[in-house]
Design an enzyme around this catalytic site. Structure first.
Site, PDB file in Angstrom:
ATOM      1  N   THR A 134     -11.894  38.279  75.152  1.00  0.00           N
ATOM      2  CA  THR A 134     -12.440  36.661  74.853  1.00  0.00           C
ATOM      3  C   THR A 134     -11.698  35.765  74.938  1.00  0.00           C
ATOM      4  OG1 THR A 134     -13.990  35.579  73.317  1.00  0.00           O
ATOM      5  CG2 THR A 134     -12.831  37.673  72.407  1.00  0.00           C
ATOM      6  N   ASP A 135     -11.657  34.495  74.893  1.00  0.00           N
ATOM      7  CA  ASP A 135     -11.134  33.474  74.639  1.00  0.00           C
ATOM      8  C   ASP A 135     -10.914  33.007  73.025  1.00  0.00           C
ATOM      9  OD1 ASP A 135     -13.635  32.202  74.131  1.00  0.00           O
ATOM     10  OD2 ASP A 135     -13.026  30.522  75.391  1.00  0.00           O
ATOM     11  N   GLU A 136     -11.775  33.701  72.332  1.00  0.00           N
ATOM     12  CA  GLU A 136     -11.677  33.584  70.762  1.00  0.00           C
ATOM     13  C   GLU A 136     -10.652  33.925  70.329  1.00  0.00           C
ATOM     14  OE1 GLU A 136     -15.436  33.996  68.952  1.00  0.00           O
ATOM     15  OE2 GLU A 136     -16.647  33.339  70.407  1.00  0.00           O
ATOM     16  N   TYR A 159     -15.234  39.087  64.270  1.00  0.00           N
ATOM     17  CA  TYR A 159     -15.537  39.303  65.619  1.00  0.00           C
ATOM     18  C   TYR A 159     -13.980  38.879  66.537  1.00  0.00           C
ATOM     19  CZ  TYR A 159     -16.433  38.681  70.565  1.00  0.00           C
ATOM     20  OH  TYR A 159     -16.469  38.576  72.031  1.00  0.00           O
ATOM     21  N   SER A 162     -11.393  41.200  65.597  1.00  0.00           N
ATOM     22  CA  SER A 162     -11.525  42.744  66.025  1.00  0.00           C
ATOM     23  C   SER A 162     -11.193  42.750  67.795  1.00  0.00           C
ATOM     24  CB  SER A 162     -13.140  43.369  65.716  1.00  0.00           C
ATOM     25  OG  SER A 162     -14.114  42.560  66.677  1.00  0.00           O
ATOM     26  N   LYS A 163     -11.501  41.734  68.110  1.00  0.00           N
ATOM     27  CA  LYS A 163     -11.321  41.736  69.786  1.00  0.00           C
ATOM     28  C   LYS A 163      -9.941  41.375  69.833  1.00  0.00           C
ATOM     29  CE  LYS A 163     -13.487  41.621  73.104  1.00  0.00           C
ATOM     30  NZ  LYS A 163     -14.228  42.801  73.718  1.00  0.00           N
ATOM     31  N   GLY A 292     -16.602  29.270  58.798  1.00  0.00           N
ATOM     32  CA  GLY A 292     -15.292  29.165  59.667  1.00  0.00           C
ATOM     33  C   GLY A 292     -15.557  28.839  61.191  1.00  0.00           C
ATOM     34  N   HIS A 293     -16.243  28.032  61.257  1.00  0.00           N
ATOM     35  CA  HIS A 293     -16.907  27.744  62.664  1.00  0.00           C
ATOM     36  C   HIS A 293     -15.814  27.283  63.704  1.00  0.00           C
ATOM     37  CE1 HIS A 293     -20.627  25.933  65.175  1.00  0.00           C
ATOM     38  NE2 HIS A 293     -19.712  26.725  65.933  1.00  0.00           N
TER      39      HIS A 293
HETATM   40  P1  NAD Z   1     -23.594  42.081  74.593  1.00  0.00           P
HETATM   41  O1  NAD Z   1     -23.755  42.348  73.229  1.00  0.00           O
HETATM   42  O2  NAD Z   1     -24.672  41.775  75.616  1.00  0.00           O
HETATM   43  O3  NAD Z   1     -23.544  43.732  75.128  1.00  0.00           O
HETATM   44  C1  NAD Z   1     -22.759  45.026  74.490  1.00  0.00           C
HETATM   45  C2  NAD Z   1     -23.081  46.010  75.035  1.00  0.00           C
HETATM   46  O4  NAD Z   1     -22.372  47.040  74.562  1.00  0.00           O
HETATM   47  C3  NAD Z   1     -24.567  46.451  74.843  1.00  0.00           C
HETATM   48  O5  NAD Z   1     -25.161  47.191  76.079  1.00  0.00           O
HETATM   49  C4  NAD Z   1     -24.399  47.467  73.917  1.00  0.00           C
HETATM   50  O6  NAD Z   1     -25.226  48.501  73.692  1.00  0.00           O
HETATM   51  C5  NAD Z   1     -23.041  48.108  74.060  1.00  0.00           C
HETATM   52  N1  NAD Z   1     -22.319  48.919  72.965  1.00  0.00           N
HETATM   53  C6  NAD Z   1     -22.146  48.119  71.745  1.00  0.00           C
HETATM   54  N2  NAD Z   1     -21.640  49.185  70.955  1.00  0.00           N
HETATM   55  C7  NAD Z   1     -21.312  50.452  71.504  1.00  0.00           C
HETATM   56  C8  NAD Z   1     -20.835  51.432  71.458  1.00  0.00           C
HETATM   57  N3  NAD Z   1     -20.267  51.605  70.214  1.00  0.00           N
HETATM   58  N4  NAD Z   1     -20.658  52.221  72.320  1.00  0.00           N
HETATM   59  C9  NAD Z   1     -21.256  52.104  73.520  1.00  0.00           C
HETATM   60  N5  NAD Z   1     -21.672  51.016  73.712  1.00  0.00           N
HETATM   61  C10 NAD Z   1     -22.102  50.215  72.866  1.00  0.00           C
HETATM   62  O7  NAD Z   1     -22.274  41.746  74.987  1.00  0.00           O
HETATM   63  P2  NAD Z   1     -21.573  40.810  76.238  1.00  0.00           P
HETATM   64  O8  NAD Z   1     -22.131  39.344  75.496  1.00  0.00           O
HETATM   65  O9  NAD Z   1     -22.406  41.321  77.257  1.00  0.00           O
HETATM   66  O10 NAD Z   1     -20.041  40.893  76.290  1.00  0.00           O
HETATM   67  C11 NAD Z   1     -19.551  42.047  76.815  1.00  0.00           C
HETATM   68  C12 NAD Z   1     -17.918  41.957  76.685  1.00  0.00           C
HETATM   69  O11 NAD Z   1     -17.563  40.772  77.036  1.00  0.00           O
HETATM   70  C13 NAD Z   1     -17.578  42.043  75.238  1.00  0.00           C
HETATM   71  O12 NAD Z   1     -16.491  42.895  75.214  1.00  0.00           O
HETATM   72  C14 NAD Z   1     -17.325  40.896  74.881  1.00  0.00           C
HETATM   73  O13 NAD Z   1     -16.320  40.442  73.655  1.00  0.00           O
HETATM   74  C15 NAD Z   1     -16.777  39.949  76.059  1.00  0.00           C
HETATM   75  N6  NAD Z   1     -17.130  38.679  76.240  1.00  0.00           N
HETATM   76  C16 NAD Z   1     -18.214  37.868  76.019  1.00  0.00           C
HETATM   77  C17 NAD Z   1     -18.495  36.703  76.240  1.00  0.00           C
HETATM   78  C18 NAD Z   1     -19.769  36.245  76.120  1.00  0.00           C
HETATM   79  O14 NAD Z   1     -19.779  34.816  76.540  1.00  0.00           O
HETATM   80  N7  NAD Z   1     -20.897  36.845  75.959  1.00  0.00           N
HETATM   81  C19 NAD Z   1     -17.205  35.768  76.680  1.00  0.00           C
HETATM   82  C20 NAD Z   1     -15.979  36.566  76.813  1.00  0.00           C
HETATM   83  C21 NAD Z   1     -16.134  38.079  76.671  1.00  0.00           C
HETATM   84  O1  DAU Z   2     -15.824  32.232  73.784  1.00  0.00           O
HETATM   85  C1  DAU Z   2     -16.555  33.519  74.024  1.00  0.00           C
HETATM   86  C2  DAU Z   2     -17.376  33.975  73.064  1.00  0.00           C
HETATM   87  O2  DAU Z   2     -18.586  33.364  73.336  1.00  0.00           O
HETATM   88  C3  DAU Z   2     -17.809  35.425  73.138  1.00  0.00           C
HETATM   89  O3  DAU Z   2     -16.498  36.160  73.111  1.00  0.00           O
HETATM   90  C4  DAU Z   2     -18.533  36.034  72.421  1.00  0.00           C
HETATM   91  O4  DAU Z   2     -19.068  37.237  72.610  1.00  0.00           O
HETATM   92  C5  DAU Z   2     -19.985  35.254  72.482  1.00  0.00           C
HETATM   93  O5  DAU Z   2     -21.112  35.296  71.567  1.00  0.00           O
HETATM   94  C6  DAU Z   2     -19.804  33.618  72.384  1.00  0.00           C
HETATM   95  O6  DAU Z   2     -19.276  33.225  71.154  1.00  0.00           O
HETATM   96  P1  DAU Z   2     -20.026  31.985  70.392  1.00  0.00           P
HETATM   97  O7  DAU Z   2     -19.753  31.727  68.938  1.00  0.00           O
HETATM   98  O8  DAU Z   2     -19.151  30.652  71.037  1.00  0.00           O
HETATM   99  O9  DAU Z   2     -21.378  31.889  71.093  1.00  0.00           O
HETATM  100  P2  DAU Z   2     -22.849  31.363  70.445  1.00  0.00           P
HETATM  101  O10 DAU Z   2     -23.965  31.499  71.523  1.00  0.00           O
HETATM  102  O11 DAU Z   2     -23.183  32.284  69.226  1.00  0.00           O
HETATM  103  O12 DAU Z   2     -22.588  29.973  69.757  1.00  0.00           O
HETATM  104  C7  DAU Z   2     -22.283  28.986  70.829  1.00  0.00           C
HETATM  105  C8  DAU Z   2     -21.986  27.860  69.645  1.00  0.00           C
HETATM  106  O13 DAU Z   2     -23.481  27.284  69.363  1.00  0.00           O
HETATM  107  C9  DAU Z   2     -21.343  27.973  68.704  1.00  0.00           C
HETATM  108  O14 DAU Z   2     -20.484  26.914  68.434  1.00  0.00           O
HETATM  109  C10 DAU Z   2     -22.184  27.937  67.460  1.00  0.00           C
HETATM  110  C11 DAU Z   2     -23.398  27.461  68.018  1.00  0.00           C
HETATM  111  N1  DAU Z   2     -24.758  27.779  67.616  1.00  0.00           N
HETATM  112  C12 DAU Z   2     -25.204  28.997  67.839  1.00  0.00           C
HETATM  113  C13 DAU Z   2     -26.381  29.395  67.553  1.00  0.00           C
HETATM  114  C14 DAU Z   2     -26.835  31.105  67.752  1.00  0.00           C
HETATM  115  C15 DAU Z   2     -25.649  26.768  67.023  1.00  0.00           C
HETATM  116  O15 DAU Z   2     -25.489  25.685  66.842  1.00  0.00           O
HETATM  117  N2  DAU Z   2     -27.075  27.397  66.598  1.00  0.00           N
HETATM  118  C16 DAU Z   2     -27.328  28.911  66.816  1.00  0.00           C
HETATM  119  O16 DAU Z   2     -28.526  29.134  66.428  1.00  0.00           O
END
Ligand code: NAD
Ligand code: DAU
Length: 352
Positions: A134-136, A159, A162-163, A292-293
């Site tokens: 992730t970019d985070e 989060y 850990s990544k 810590g947003h």
């Molecule tokens: P998600 O939470 O939707 O899905 C995670 C999946 O992993 C689920 O199917 C869950 O059952 C499985 N999982 C969790 N713990 C597990 C374990 N211990 N063993 C086996 N399977 C397990 O996540 P996502 O949003 O699809 O993200 C997928 C990956 O991409 C992550 O590594 C995340 O860090 C990365 N990522 C996400 C975003 C985003 O915007 N969602 C952006 C950049 C990177």
């Molecule tokens: O940047 C990549 C990341 O994007 C991934 O690595 C993460 O897995 C993914 O969850 C996402 O993280 P964010 O924290 O950016 O996403 P989230 O959808 O939780 O929140 C997006 C923005 O919206 C953030 O600034 C927090 C805000 N937010 C979120 C929720 C859930 C709100 O204002 N209200 C809300 O209820």
């Protein structure tokens, strides 16, 4: 790469993973796709109903932390490529339970690395471990700059810490054991099958149910949004064409302040639901900020564009319309995933 491969995709029942699995199963019938997922609250096999009968698809229910089950999968299916997406992925959950993130994202990733190292020990040639990150990990931007592949890591939440740790382990295995790896860091994804604890699907779900729209703080935080199928396409491009040991940033050149995005979603939903313009926006409620947003994320994706020719295929306007249409056409999916455990999570997080 047209030769037959056995590709292990972890986390394939989740949001991004299900799009990656679908793409690989349908686009590469010569490859066998093994989806390993523990089916946590975020994993849902309903996401893959349309491809579950495909002859080149196998599902294995297992935890990536299981040091017996994971090596067995490498052996049983002669795995020669890994695309690792399984993770705990929600920042808010990491604030209430950091150890769950250490367990899956760090311990689980290292367990997977060990299995790959052992299975590929004698012949690393032609093998590939792709770590999806992730970019985070780069931290929070407070000026106009963009995240580059060379930006120093500065994770700010449990989060992202850990990544970041998992990224470091992948690179350490590349250096120490010569494990062939590629790594990518992507910005925020949106699209179908997104669990409604995350901003966009949560807002869509609440708008359709006429529930308050909880905007953290002043809504001024900025995210860089990418359509999930474009992320899956980038992963495909990197898996097949990326250079071992390299990192690629993936992003949509698409920065939005949260409050502007929520207003845009309200306007789209008003139109689709036949509501008067401005009706859904009345649901916007400012709530206590996330601890810590991070203020702003923004990716410089020049490297993947220039070296591998990947680019986002659609605009945000088109992607958001498609996304809203999907949720409205699949209200059953939303109802399923928001029943049961989701309700107690929602009450703990938002107090109603
Ligand atoms: P998600 O939470 O939707 O899905 C995670 C999946 O992993 C689920 O199917 C869950 O059952 C499985 N999982 C969790 N713990 C597990 C374990 N211990 N063993 C086996 N399977 C397990 O996540 P996502 O949003 O699809 O993200 C997928 C990956 O991409 C992550 O590594 C995340 O860090 C990365 N990522 C996400 C975003 C985003 O915007 N969602 C952006 C950049 C990177
Ligand atoms: O940047 C990549 C990341 O994007 C991934 O690595 C993460 O897995 C993914 O969850 C996402 O993280 P964010 O924290 O950016 O996403 P989230 O959808 O939780 O929140 C997006 C923005 O919206 C953030 O600034 C927090 C805000 N937010 C979120 C929720 C859930 C709100 O204002 N209200 C809300 O209820």
């Amino acid at each position: 790469m047209s030769t037959q491969r056995n590709i292990l995709i972890t986390g394939g029942a989740g949001f991004i993973g299900s799009h990656v699995v679908r793409r690989f199963v349908t686009k590469y019938p010569q490859h066998r796709i093994i989806n390993l997922d523990a089916l946590t609250y975020a994993g849902n096999l309903e996401n893959l109903r349309d491809i579950e009968q495909a002859p080149n698809y196998v599902f294995v229910k297992a935890d990536i932390c299981d040091a017996e089950a994971v090596p067995k999968v490498f052996k049983d299916y002669a795995i020669d490529g890994v695309i690792h997406l399984a993770a705990e992925s929600h920042v808010d959950r990491s604030i209430t339970d950091p150890l769950a993130f250490v367990r899956t994202n760090v311990f689980g990733t290292v367990t997977l690395l060990n299995a790959a190292k052992e299975a590929w020990n004698t012949v690393m040639e032609g093998k590939r471990f792709y770590h999806v990150s992730t970019d985070e990990v780069y931290g929070s931007l407070h000026d106009e700059s963009l995240f580059l592949e060379t930006t120093p890591y500065d994770p700010q939440s449990p989060y992202s810490a850990s990544k970041a740790a998992s990224d470091h382990f992948v690179r350490a295995y590349g250096n120490t054991y010569k494990l062939p790896f590629v790594l990518s860091n992507c910005s925020n994804n949106y699209g179908s099958h997104h669990f409604p604890e995350k901003l966009i699907p949560l807002m869509i779900n609440n708008i359709r149910n006429n529930k308050p729209l909880p905007v953290y703080g002043k809504g001024e935080n900025v995210r860089d949004w990418l359509w999930v199928e474009d992320h899956a396409a980038a992963i495909d491009t990197i898996f097949h064409g990326g250079v071992n040991g390299e990192t690629y940033n993936i992003g949509g050149h698409n920065e939005w302040k949260n409050i502007d995005l929520v207003h845009l979603l309200c306007a789209i939903m008003d139109r689709k639901l036949g509501r008067t313009a401005g009706e859904s926006a009345k649901l916007i409620t400012y709530v206590t900020d996330r601890a810590g947003h991070d203020l702003r994320y923004a990716i410089d994706a020049t490297k993947i564009e220039r070296e591998l020719g990947w680019r986002p295929s659609i605009t945000f306007e088109v992607g958001l319309e498609r996304t809203v249409d999907w949720y409205l056409a699949n209200s059953e999916w939303l109802d399923h995933v928001t029943s049961g455990a989701y309700r107690s999570y929602y009450e703990a997080q938002y107090g109603r």
